[in-house]
Scaffold this motif. Structure first.
Motif, mmCIF file in Angstrom:
data_model
loop_
_atom_site.group_PDB
_atom_site.id
_atom_site.type_symbol
_atom_site.label_atom_id
_atom_site.label_comp_id
_atom_site.label_asym_id
_atom_site.label_seq_id
_atom_site.Cartn_x
_atom_site.Cartn_y
_atom_site.Cartn_z
ATOM 1 N N VAL A 37 -8.621 0.593 1.752
ATOM 2 C CA VAL A 37 -8.301 2.022 1.606
ATOM 3 C C VAL A 37 -7.142 2.407 2.519
ATOM 4 C CG1 VAL A 37 -9.173 4.358 2.020
ATOM 5 C CG2 VAL A 37 -10.627 2.665 0.883
ATOM 6 N N ILE A 38 -7.227 2.008 3.775
ATOM 7 C CA ILE A 38 -6.174 2.362 4.736
ATOM 8 C C ILE A 38 -4.858 1.674 4.387
ATOM 9 C CG2 ILE A 38 -5.465 2.244 7.157
ATOM 10 C CD1 ILE A 38 -7.673 4.290 6.534
ATOM 11 N N GLY A 39 -4.939 0.408 3.985
ATOM 12 C CA GLY A 39 -3.722 -0.338 3.639
ATOM 13 C C GLY A 39 -2.986 0.252 2.462
ATOM 14 N N ILE A 40 -3.704 0.607 1.412
ATOM 15 C CA ILE A 40 -3.078 1.167 0.213
ATOM 16 C C ILE A 40 -2.508 2.554 0.500
ATOM 17 C CG2 ILE A 40 -3.566 2.069 -2.092
ATOM 18 C CD1 ILE A 40 -5.505 -0.229 -2.477
ATOM 19 N N ALA A 41 -3.249 3.340 1.284
ATOM 20 C CA ALA A 41 -2.847 4.735 1.513
ATOM 21 C C ALA A 41 -1.700 4.884 2.506
ATOM 22 C CB ALA A 41 -4.049 5.532 2.012
ATOM 23 N N SER A 42 -1.524 3.916 3.369
ATOM 24 C CA SER A 42 -0.586 4.118 4.485
ATOM 25 C C SER A 42 0.636 3.225 4.458
ATOM 26 C CB SER A 42 -1.323 3.888 5.810
ATOM 27 O OG SER A 42 -1.785 2.551 5.901
ATOM 28 N N THR A 43 0.716 2.307 3.501
ATOM 29 C CA THR A 43 1.794 1.320 3.521
ATOM 30 C C THR A 43 2.579 1.342 2.220
ATOM 31 O OG1 THR A 43 0.415 -0.089 4.918
ATOM 32 C CG2 THR A 43 2.328 -1.114 3.893
ATOM 33 N N SER A 44 3.889 1.260 2.345
ATOM 34 C CA SER A 44 4.759 1.191 1.179
ATOM 35 C C SER A 44 5.670 -0.040 1.305
ATOM 36 C CB SER A 44 5.608 2.462 1.076
ATOM 37 O OG SER A 44 6.448 2.423 -0.052
ATOM 38 N N PRO A 45 5.833 -0.821 0.249
ATOM 39 C CA PRO A 45 5.178 -0.690 -1.044
ATOM 40 C C PRO A 45 3.674 -0.983 -0.977
ATOM 41 C CG PRO A 45 6.396 -2.738 -0.948
ATOM 42 C CD PRO A 45 6.734 -1.997 0.301
ATOM 43 N N ILE A 46 2.958 -0.460 -1.947
ATOM 44 C CA ILE A 46 1.496 -0.561 -1.952
ATOM 45 C C ILE A 46 1.032 -2.004 -1.931
ATOM 46 C CG2 ILE A 46 -0.550 -0.170 -3.375
ATOM 47 C CD1 ILE A 46 0.600 2.510 -4.157
ATOM 48 N N LEU A 47 1.746 -2.873 -2.634
ATOM 49 C CA LEU A 47 1.309 -4.269 -2.710
ATOM 50 C C LEU A 47 1.332 -4.947 -1.343
ATOM 51 C CD1 LEU A 47 2.860 -5.554 -6.066
ATOM 52 C CD2 LEU A 47 0.469 -4.988 -5.564
#
Length: 204
Positions: A37-47
């Motif tokens: 959850v934290i990784g997807i929400a806080s990092t770009s690009p999502i992958l």
């Protein structure tokens, strides 16, 4: 007493609900879900965030949980929730070592800070409950659920105070199943919040 509880699920809907809550919000599942959850929400690009989040989930949840299931299979642990306090020390220590390995890997390879912060939270929670377990059986379910909810509020804002009822329901489930007393659940909840908030804020 547990035998009485286990023999009544068909006649006790509340027991079925309590068991479902205990499994759905088990520490191992939250330890896997929160880095994602934290990784997807806080990092770009999502992958990129997802990739590092999966690394965090591997070392925070998959490896420690696999060791617990292996212990259950070998007859060294009563069950995957490790209800017997005296059986908890070794799995908790191995879990901490697994998280440390993952944390060292993520720091060394410059993983996104929010994901590292989430893994630090899981390590800090693991360390705290391991220390507490030496003298008392507080609720790890409550600690991890409360710590996770605190991180969600920090990351996404006050709207995530809506997760508080989930923490309360998890605590209720542990008392309803008679795996913990109310005091053990309250202590676990307080520990989770007090450990998670400074750990996440200091690192992220």
């Amino acid at each position: 007493m547990r035998e009485v509880i286990d023999s009544q699920p068909a006649r006790q809907p509340s027991l079925r609900v309590a068991r479902s809550l205990t499994e759905v919000f088990a520490p191992a599942l939250l330890a896997a879900a929160m880095p994602i959850v934290i990784g997807i929400a806080s990092t770009s690009p999502i992958l990129v965030g997802l990739g590092w989040a999966l690394v965090g989930a591997l070392f925070c949840s998959v490896v420690p949980n696999a060791l617990i299931w292996w212990g259950v299979h070998r007859g060294r642990l009563t069950d995957h929730h490790i209800r017997v306090r005296e059986q908890r020390r070794t799995p908790l220590i191995y879990g901490l070592l697994s998280v440390l390995v993952g944390l060292a890997l993520m720091i060394g390879l410059d993983a996104p800070r929010p994901v590292i912060a989430m893994v630090v939270v899981m390590f800090a929670l693991g360390l705290a409950v391991t220390a507490a377990n030496l003298v008392w059986k507080l609720s790890i379910h409550a600690a991890v659920a409360a710590g996770s909810a605190a991180v969600l509020v920090i990351q996404f804002g006050p709207a995530l105070f809506a997760s508080a009822p989930v923490v309360a329901l998890v605590g209720w489930s542990r008392v309803r199943l008679r795996d913990h007393t109310l005091g053990q659940v309250i202590a676990g909840t307080a520990l989770g919040v007090l450990v998670a908030i400074p750990s996440f804020l200091l690192v992220r």
